[in-house]
Design a protein around this motif. Sequence first.
Motif, short mmCIF file in Angstrom:
data_model
loop_
_atom_site.label_atom_id
_atom_site.label_comp_id
_atom_site.label_asym_id
_atom_site.label_seq_id
_atom_site.Cartn_x
_atom_site.Cartn_y
_atom_site.Cartn_z
N ARG A 1 -12.87 -0.32 3.05
CA ARG A 1 -11.65 -0.81 2.41
C ARG A 1 -11.60 -2.33 2.41
O ARG A 1 -11.22 -2.95 1.41
CB ARG A 1 -10.43 -0.24 3.14
CG ARG A 1 -10.37 1.27 3.12
CD ARG A 1 -9.23 1.80 3.91
NE ARG A 1 -7.97 1.62 3.20
CZ ARG A 1 -6.79 1.96 3.72
NH1 ARG A 1 -6.72 2.45 4.94
NH2 ARG A 1 -5.69 1.79 3.02
N PHE B 1 -6.03 -4.93 7.83
CA PHE B 1 -6.88 -3.79 8.17
C PHE B 1 -7.79 -4.12 9.35
O PHE B 1 -8.08 -3.25 10.18
CB PHE B 1 -7.72 -3.37 6.96
CG PHE B 1 -6.92 -2.68 5.89
CD1 PHE B 1 -6.16 -1.56 6.19
CD2 PHE B 1 -6.92 -3.15 4.59
CE1 PHE B 1 -5.43 -0.92 5.21
CE2 PHE B 1 -6.18 -2.52 3.61
CZ PHE B 1 -5.43 -1.40 3.92
N HIS C 1 0.84 -1.20 0.00
CA HIS C 1 0.00 0.00 0.00
C HIS C 1 0.87 1.26 0.00
O HIS C 1 0.62 2.20 -0.76
CB HIS C 1 -0.91 -0.01 1.23
CG HIS C 1 -1.69 1.24 1.42
ND1 HIS C 1 -2.92 1.47 0.83
CD2 HIS C 1 -1.41 2.37 2.12
CE1 HIS C 1 -3.35 2.67 1.17
NE2 HIS C 1 -2.46 3.24 1.96
N ILE D 1 -11.41 -4.78 -0.86
CA ILE D 1 -10.33 -5.75 -1.03
C ILE D 1 -10.88 -7.16 -1.28
O ILE D 1 -10.47 -7.87 -2.20
CB ILE D 1 -9.41 -5.76 0.22
CG1 ILE D 1 -8.63 -4.42 0.31
CG2 ILE D 1 -8.42 -6.92 0.17
CD1 ILE D 1 -7.97 -4.20 1.64
N HIS E 1 -8.02 8.09 6.05
CA HIS E 1 -8.39 7.01 5.15
C HIS E 1 -9.90 6.89 5.02
O HIS E 1 -10.64 7.36 5.89
CB HIS E 1 -7.85 5.67 5.69
CG HIS E 1 -6.37 5.63 5.85
ND1 HIS E 1 -5.51 5.40 4.81
CD2 HIS E 1 -5.59 5.81 6.95
CE1 HIS E 1 -4.27 5.42 5.25
NE2 HIS E 1 -4.29 5.67 6.54
N GLU F 1 -6.08 7.22 -1.32
CA GLU F 1 -6.03 5.99 -0.54
C GLU F 1 -6.54 4.81 -1.36
O GLU F 1 -5.98 3.70 -1.29
CB GLU F 1 -6.85 6.14 0.74
CG GLU F 1 -6.22 7.08 1.77
CD GLU F 1 -4.86 6.59 2.25
OE1 GLU F 1 -4.55 5.39 2.09
OE2 GLU F 1 -4.10 7.41 2.78
N ARG F 2 -7.58 5.03 -2.12
CA ARG F 2 -8.10 3.94 -2.95
C ARG F 2 -7.08 3.55 -4.02
O ARG F 2 -6.93 2.37 -4.36
CB ARG F 2 -9.42 4.36 -3.60
CG ARG F 2 -10.57 4.48 -2.59
CD ARG F 2 -11.90 4.63 -3.33
NE ARG F 2 -12.99 4.87 -2.39
CZ ARG F 2 -13.47 6.07 -2.07
NH1 ARG F 2 -12.95 7.15 -2.64
NH2 ARG F 2 -14.45 6.20 -1.21
N ASP G 1 -4.53 1.45 -2.33
CA ASP G 1 -5.11 0.12 -2.06
C ASP G 1 -5.14 -0.72 -3.33
O ASP G 1 -4.81 -1.91 -3.31
CB ASP G 1 -6.53 0.27 -1.50
CG ASP G 1 -6.55 0.60 -0.02
OD1 ASP G 1 -5.49 0.50 0.63
OD2 ASP G 1 -7.63 0.96 0.49
N ASP G 2 -5.55 -0.12 -4.44
CA ASP G 2 -5.63 -0.86 -5.70
C ASP G 2 -4.24 -1.32 -6.15
O ASP G 2 -4.10 -2.42 -6.71
CB ASP G 2 -6.28 0.00 -6.78
CG ASP G 2 -7.78 0.17 -6.57
OD1 ASP G 2 -8.38 -0.64 -5.84
OD2 ASP G 2 -8.36 1.13 -7.14
N THR H 1 -12.49 1.73 7.45
CA THR H 1 -11.85 0.42 7.35
C THR H 1 -12.80 -0.61 6.76
O THR H 1 -12.41 -1.45 5.94
CB THR H 1 -11.37 -0.03 8.74
OG1 THR H 1 -10.44 0.94 9.24
CG2 THR H 1 -10.67 -1.38 8.66
#
Length: 329
Positions: A321, A296, A219, A325, A315, A271-272, A275-276, A318
């Motif tokens: 996210r 997470f 990340h 994921i 962020h 943030e996305r 994450d991606d 959670t």
Amino acid sequence: MSIPALYFDGKTSRAHQVTLSVEGGHATISGEAERSCPISELRVSERARNTKRKVTFPDEAYLEIADTAAFDALLADTGHQDSLIVRMQQSWRGALTAVVATLIVLTLSYLYVLPLASEGIAKMLPEKVERSIGKGMLDFLDKQIFAPSQLPQARQEALIGQFRHLQPPRGDVPGYRILFRKSKIGPNAFALPSGEIIITDELVKLMKNDEQVMGVLAHELGHLHERHLMRRVVQSSAVAALATVVFGDASAIVANIPTLLLDMKYSRDAEREADDYAIAMMKANGIDLVHMAGGFEQLQAATKETTPPPYLSSHPSTDERIDHILKSR
């Protein structure tokens, strides 16, 4: 129509008592001084409350007119009209409209123009600027927040080696260096613009397995790949950053490091994106995304979703996210 005025020839400070009249497209003064001039060559000062009007001749001689009401009537007779800006200044509705329009432009610029501009400026900044900014941030954090890591050196090297062996999701991997620190702020990790990825002892101990640690590091590598922090630095110090591009001197940004650290909050989109990137990296190496989601979950349980310290990134929730994921598996 004739109105009284004071005439100054621009050569001495003496005021001449005159009268001003306009006829046939010419302004004429008579009295203690006499002259005539086409009105198209004269400059008329803007209207302002309780202020004398000024009419300037081509040679910088000028008239001062105290009877502004009579002068306005004289101007109206000549067909003179103030500019739109001046008319707005004289109207509270116009002034209010200008203020509202200015606020809208500033808001839209901050929300849309500045982020786009910051991306371009960040790409133009020399590498030495990123190194200077990163070193300044790390020095500040080491003095105020961090202490030397207490993780065994073998454990640190094992995690670094494991991450180095992972296949990146894209070919252009940014240069990075993983550093471990003991922290007053608990479990956390973040990347500096100079390429250092900081991970705290507390976070390593919190994770149930190394795969969860790999998800966190991936990340942060995503943030480096997208230059999120550098773009945020530029956005927070736009003038200084632009001066750095022009003059090559990073001192203006480095001097603002404590303030910048207080404002280092990524957008939800950033943030996305990170994450991606991590999701793609985990999948490229055959690591089940359940580990990344579990990391997470561990952080959520440890922090109870409390507000993170202001110098760390904010962020999306959670739960959001984790859901994203797991849907990417």
